[in-house]
Design an enzyme around this catalytic site. Structure first.
Site: not given
Ligand SMILES: *Cc1c(COP(=O)(O)O)cnc(C)c1O
Length: 396
Positions: A183, A211, A242
């Site tokens: 990310s 992502h 997301k």
């Molecule tokens: C945002 C993200 C998470 C966390 O996700 P949540 O549902 O907000 O806990 C986990 N792994 C990756 C790669 C992320 O980008």
């Protein structure tokens, strides 16, 4: 006793501030969206949310959430296996499994919890986990909870991964764990090569596609679709926080027996409250929307290309790629922070990322493009970047 901890914390907090790493949270005075209202009443264009498809406050999502609230109530006050499973949860599990093209799926309160719950049940002392050096914190923590041997391979370094697969030949089970998208760089894991190595050395593959789910790949099924390896990845974890509406929640999805076993043994699933039905219902509606048309991910792809091209033409140093995470490289930490402040003054909300989130000397502004942006929004941002970049002497 507290005074000792208090002094300790005061010193640590001061050190964080002195290093310029203290995180101040900007308060929004309204819903998440392409345009957001700040606490001081100003409206700015948002370029730093994970709202990739513009669904965070989309009318269809709000409507589905209202309907789910009316139909299923507010809270479950229970874990799934006591009295916390409703049809809306089973339906969402079916929908996400179908969307990803896998056997089954299991819901978690967050993807962080999914990653906390998927390693320990499968992998014991006599097993090994091979993990990319840049994997997300939740993968790192999840692996810590497992008794298996942990081997960290250099970021996306297939030779190092292969060496570590050779090193662990005597393990009972092996699993390669990777982010689908890294990310900070908007860079894809080399899933085709990872799957080929996994087959050669008899390893399982787990991908965290937080992502990517909903927009990466020709129909938005994520990085396994992008690389044509959907049937070769054993387990996908992803978030609903997301692209898929952005509320909260996550899941693990994959092989039938793995998901069945997680329901029996995965601790964040067994010992944490059920995902709120309003989130389950609205996330299901998002998946219905995305299953019917690729319109939003197509618009996001066009927006991303437009923004990347115009920023490159304006003279900015952009990490190449196709992901809507667009790292505008400034290298210098102070420049990144002052540029982000100046852009906010121009009405463009972006964030500078510095050490330790990225390596020293790799400071950047991480722009995130959304399908919610219109071309005029993207052009407005490019012009603001150009004006500020010239003023601060970062571009000619
Ligand atoms: C945002 C993200 C998470 C966390 O996700 P949540 O549902 O907000 O806990 C986990 N792994 C990756 C790669 C992320 O980008």
């Amino acid at each position: 006793m507290y005074s000792k901890l208090k002094d300790d914390l005061a010193a640590k907090l001061k050190a964080i501030r002195d290093d310029g790493l203290y995180k101040n949270e900007r308060v929004l005075d309204g819903p998440q969206g392409v345009r957001i209202r700040l606490a001081d009443g100003r409206e700015v264009l948002n370029f730093c949310a994970n709202n990739y498809l513009g669904l965070s406050s989309h009318p269809k999502v709000l409507e589905a959430a209202h309907q789910a609230l009316d139909r299923w109530g507010y809270g479950l006050s229970s874990v799934r296996f006591i009295c916390g499973t409703q049809a809306v949860h089973k339906t969402l599990e079916r929908k996400i499994a179908d969307f990803l093209g896998v056997d089954d799926a299991i819901l978690y309160a967050a993807c962080f919890d999914a990653n906390g719950g998927v390693f320990e049940p499968f992998l014991s002392e006599d097993c090994a986990i091979l993990t990319d050096a840049l994997n997300h914190a939740s993968i790192i923590d999840g692996i810590r909870l497992a008794k298996a041997k942990r081997l960290i391979y250099a970021h996306s370094d297939m030779a190092d991964l292969e060496a570590k697969l050779k090193e662990t030949a005597d393990s009972r089970l092996r699993l390669i764990a990777t982010d689908g998208v890294f990310s900070m760089d908007g860079e894809y894991a080399k899933l085709d090569r990872i799957c080929a190595l996994a087959e050669r050395y008899d390893s399982l593959v787990m991908v965290d596609d937080s992502h990517a789910t909903g927009f990466v790949g020709p129909t938005g099924r994520g990085t396994p679709e992008l690389f044509g390896v959907r049937d070769r990845v054993d387990l996908v974890t992803t978030t609903f926080g997301k692209a898929l509406g952005g509320a909260s929640g996550g899941c693990a999805a994959g092989r039938r027996e793995m998901i069945e076993y997680l329901r029996q043994r995965s601790r964040p699933y067994l010992f944490s409250n059920t995902l709120a039905p309003v989130v389950a219902g609205a996330t299901g509606a998002v998946l219905d929307l995305l299953s019917g048309t690729t319109e939003l991910r197509d618009k996001l792809e066009r927006n991303t290309a437009h923004f990347r091209n115009r920023m490159t033409a304006a003279g900015f140093d952009i990490k190449p790629g196709t992901h809507p995470i667009v790292p505008v490289m400034l290298y210098d930490e102070k420049k990144a922070l002052s540029m982000a402040d100046a852009l906010l003054a121009e009405g463009v909300y972006v964030i500078g990322f510095c050490f330790p989130v990225v390596p020293r000397g790799q400071a950047r502004i991480r722009v995130q493009v959304s399908a919610g942006h219109d071309t005029t929004d993207l052009d407005f941002a490019v012009e603001a970047f150009t004006a500020v970049g010239r003023k601060l002497g970062m571009i000619p």
